[in-house]
Design a protein around this motif. Structure first.
Motif, PDB file in Angstrom:
ATOM      1  N   UNK A 132       0.826  -1.211   0.000  1.00 56.57           N
ATOM      2  CA  UNK A 132       0.000   0.000   0.000  1.00 56.57           C
ATOM      3  C   UNK A 132       0.858   1.259   0.000  1.00 56.57           C
ATOM      4  N   UNK A 133       2.005   1.193   0.672  1.00 57.22           N
ATOM      5  CA  UNK A 133       2.923   2.337   0.703  1.00 57.22           C
ATOM      6  C   UNK A 133       3.479   2.600  -0.698  1.00 57.22           C
ATOM      7  N   UNK A 134       3.804   1.529  -1.398  1.00 53.74           N
ATOM      8  CA  UNK A 134       4.349   1.671  -2.749  1.00 53.74           C
ATOM      9  C   UNK A 134       3.315   2.259  -3.703  1.00 53.74           C
ATOM     10  N   UNK A 135       2.049   1.927  -3.493  1.00 52.34           N
ATOM     11  CA  UNK A 135       0.993   2.322  -4.417  1.00 52.34           C
ATOM     12  C   UNK A 135       0.251   3.594  -3.995  1.00 52.34           C
ATOM     13  N   UNK A 136       0.598   4.152  -2.822  1.00 48.66           N
ATOM     14  CA  UNK A 136      -0.161   5.288  -2.285  1.00 48.66           C
ATOM     15  C   UNK A 136      -0.251   6.455  -3.271  1.00 48.66           C
ATOM     16  N   UNK A 137       0.799   6.673  -4.000  1.00 46.80           N
ATOM     17  CA  UNK A 137       0.812   7.809  -4.926  1.00 46.80           C
ATOM     18  C   UNK A 137      -0.135   7.609  -6.099  1.00 46.80           C
ATOM     19  N   UNK A 138      -0.263   6.380  -6.571  1.00 46.49           N
ATOM     20  CA  UNK A 138      -1.009   6.151  -7.810  1.00 46.49           C
ATOM     21  C   UNK A 138      -2.489   5.858  -7.617  1.00 46.49           C
ATOM     22  N   UNK A 139      -2.902   5.424  -6.422  1.00 49.82           N
ATOM     23  CA  UNK A 139      -4.313   5.080  -6.230  1.00 49.82           C
ATOM     24  C   UNK A 139      -5.150   6.334  -6.010  1.00 49.82           C
ATOM     25  N   UNK A 140      -6.449   6.192  -6.195  1.00 49.80           N
ATOM     26  CA  UNK A 140      -7.359   7.331  -6.071  1.00 49.80           C
ATOM     27  C   UNK A 140      -7.824   7.576  -4.643  1.00 49.80           C
ATOM     28  N   UNK A 141      -7.762   6.553  -3.790  1.00 48.03           N
ATOM     29  CA  UNK A 141      -8.210   6.716  -2.406  1.00 48.03           C
ATOM     30  C   UNK A 141      -7.491   5.707  -1.523  1.00 48.03           C
TER      31      UNK A 141
END
Length: 424
Positions: A132-141
Motif C-alpha cells: 500500500x505504501x508503494x501504491x499510495x501515490x497512484x491510487x485514487x483513495x
C-alpha cells in the motif's frame, strides 16, 4: 452499467488479515446488487470464509525481499500477474479495483493504473503496509482502519478516508449484546489466541501466568486457548499441573460464540483481532508479535490502550531465536536468558490480570472503552467509498474527520452507554 449493477475487483494477499475484510466487502457489494471478483494467490484462495458467489482468480505474485539476486524473478512474476489481471479486466470491465494489501494486490493495482481504472487500497493496520505504501501515490483513495496511520505521508491526506476494518457479520451481530456479567465470585472466562497459527510464546507464558494468580481467583478460571498442533500436549500438561481447567484446540470454528462469553482476551494484536475485540467490546491483554513488519502490531494496540480498553505486554526479540540453531554453549546461555524473560512476562501477565479482575466495575469499564473504539459501519462506509467511483462524488461523511461520521459513531456509543447504565 447502472449504479445498481456494477463490477468490482478485489485484490488481497494470502493471509486472513487481508482476506477477512475483502470477504466482508464482497458480501456487502453483492448485497447491493454488484458483481465482484477476487484476485489473490494460492494461499488466499484456500483461506476459509470465502463467500460462495465470489470467484477467486489466482495469479502469480513476486515477493521482493532483501536479496537483489531474486528481484528479476520477482519482477517477472509481477508482470505475469499484471498480464493475467488485464485479461480479467477486459472481460469483467470493473468500475474500480480495491486492494487490501499483500503481494497479489500489487500486480492487480498496477494493472488498474495501466488500464486507467479507478483504484483504492484499504489498510487494516496502524502502519501503512509495504504494498500500500508503494501504491499510495497512484491510487485514487486510501481507506484506513485507524485515525492515525504511520508511514502514510501527509501529502496524501486529501485521498485518505477513515472507515475502520470490516469484520465478519457473525461477530458484528454481538455488538449490541451486553458484556457478560462478571463478579468477584463468579466464573472468570479467559480466551487466548495467537492468530491463525497460534503463538508459542502464549503457550509458554499464559498457563504459568494464570498459575501465579491468588488461589481464589485461579479457582474461578475457565480458559479456552488456541495452540499450535505441536504444542497442544505440552500446554495441556501445564494446565493440568496447575489445576486450571482449559479447553485447547488448534482451531475453533465457533470463535464468535466463545468471544461472546469471554471476560478477558489474551493474545496477539493483528488487525482483525483488534477489529473484532472493539466490535464486541472485550478488554484485552495484547502481546504484539515482535517480528511483525514495521512493528505494526504494537501500533495496532495504541488506540485501544490509550482508551483504557487494553493493556500491552512487549515480547522481547530475544525470545524469537531458536537456541537449537546455535552451538551448545551459546544455546544453553540463550535458553537460560529466554527462560528468565518468559518468567518475567508471566509475572507481568499475572499482575495485569489481577489489576483487571480484582475490580469487576473496572473490567466492565474497560470493556466499554474497547467497544467505543469499534467502527461498526466499516463495511458499509467502505462500500460507500467504493460505490463513489463512477457515480456521485465521494461522500464527505466518510472522510477523515468528517463531522457526520464522527457524530454517528459517538451517537451510537452514547446510546450504548445509556443502555448499559439502564441495565445496571
Amino acid at each position: 452499467m447502472t449504479k445498481s449493477n456494477r463490477h468490482y475487483v478485489l485484490a488481497a494477499g494470502g493471509t486472513g488479515g487481508h482476506m477477512i475484510p475483502a470477504f466482508a466487502l464482497a458480501s456487502e457489494l453483492d448485497r447491493r446488487g454488484h458483481h465482484v471478483a477476487l484476485v489473490t494467490d494460492e494461499r488466499g484462495a484456500a483461506i476459509p470464509g470465502k463467500p460462495d458467489f465470489l470467484t477467486a482468480h489466482v495469479i502469480p505474485a513476486g515477493r521482493f525481499g532483501k536479496n537483489p539476486l531474486r528481484w528479476p524473478s520477482a519482477l517477472k512474476r509481477v508482470m505475469e500477474g499484471r498480464s493475467m489481471t488485464l485479461r480479467l479486466f477486459g472481460n469483467f470491465e470493473p468500475s474500480a479495483v480495491i486492494g487490501f494489501g499483500g503481494y497479489p494486490a500489487f500486480p492487480a493495482l498496477i494493472a488498474a493504473k495501466s488500464a486507467r481504472i479507478p483504484s483504492l487500497v484499504h489498510e487494516q493496520n496502524a502502519v501503512l503496509g509495504r504494498v500500500n505504501r508503494t501504491l499510495a501515490r497512484s491510487v485514487d483513495a486510501i481507506a484506513t482502519a485507524y485515525p492515525e496511520v504511520k508511514r502514510l505521508k501527509g501529502k496524501y491526506a486529501d485521498k485518505v478516508h477513515l472507515v475502520g476494518n470490516p469484520v465478519r457479520a457473525s461477530v458484528m451481530a454481538l455488538r449490541d449484546e451486553p458484556y457478560p456479567h462478571f463478579s468477584e465470585d463468579g466464573i472468570f472466562r479467559v480466551l487466548v489466541t495467537g492468530g491463525s497459527q497460534g503463538a508459542r510464546i502464549l503457550s509458554e507464558i499464559v498457563p504459568d501466568g494464570l498459575a501465579m494468580l491468588p488461589p481464589a481467583l485461579r479457582g474461578r478460571l475457565q480458559v479456552t486457548q488456541q495452540c499450535r498442533a505441536e504444542d497442544i500436549e505440552a500446554v495441556r500438561a501445564r494446565y493440568s499441573a496447575h489445576g486450571i481447567p482449559a479447553e485447547l484446540g488448534t482451531y475453533f470454528e465457533d470463535m464468535e460464540s466463545r468471544l461472546a462469553d469471554t471476560h478477558l482476551f489474551i493474545g496477539r494484536a493483528g488487525a482483525s483481532t483488534i477489529a473484532e475485540l472493539t466490535a464486541v467490546g472485550r478488554p484485552a491483554i495484547l502481546i504484539p508479535l515482535p517480528i511483525a513488519t514495521d512493528d505494526h502490531q504494537a501500533a495496532n494496540t495504541m488506540e485501544m490502550v490509550e482508551a483504557g480498553g487494553a493493556r500491552m505486554i512487549r515480547q522481547p526479540m530475544a525470545t524469537v531465536a531458536n537456541p537449537d540453531d546455535f552451538e551448545e554453549e551459546k544455546a544453553n546461555r540463550m535458553r537460560g536468558r529466554q527462560s528468565d524473560i518468559k518468567q518475567r512476562m508471566a509475572k507481568d501477565l499475572c499482575k495485569q490480570i489481577r489489576v483487571l479482575a480484582d475490580n469487576p466495575k473496572g473490567m466492565a469499564q474497560a470493556a466499554h472503552a474497547a467497544w467505543n473504539c469499534g467502527r461498526p459501519h466499516a463495511v458499509s462506509d467502505l462500500a460507500d467509498l467504493v460505490e463513489s467511483f463512477g457515480g456521485a462524488d465521494m461522500m464527505d461523511v466518510i472522510k477523515v474527520g468528517g463531522n457526520q461520521a464522527r457524530a454517528r459513531v459517538q451517537g451510537a456509543a452514547t446510546a450504548h452507554s445509556q443502555a448499559r447504565e439502564t441495565a445496571r
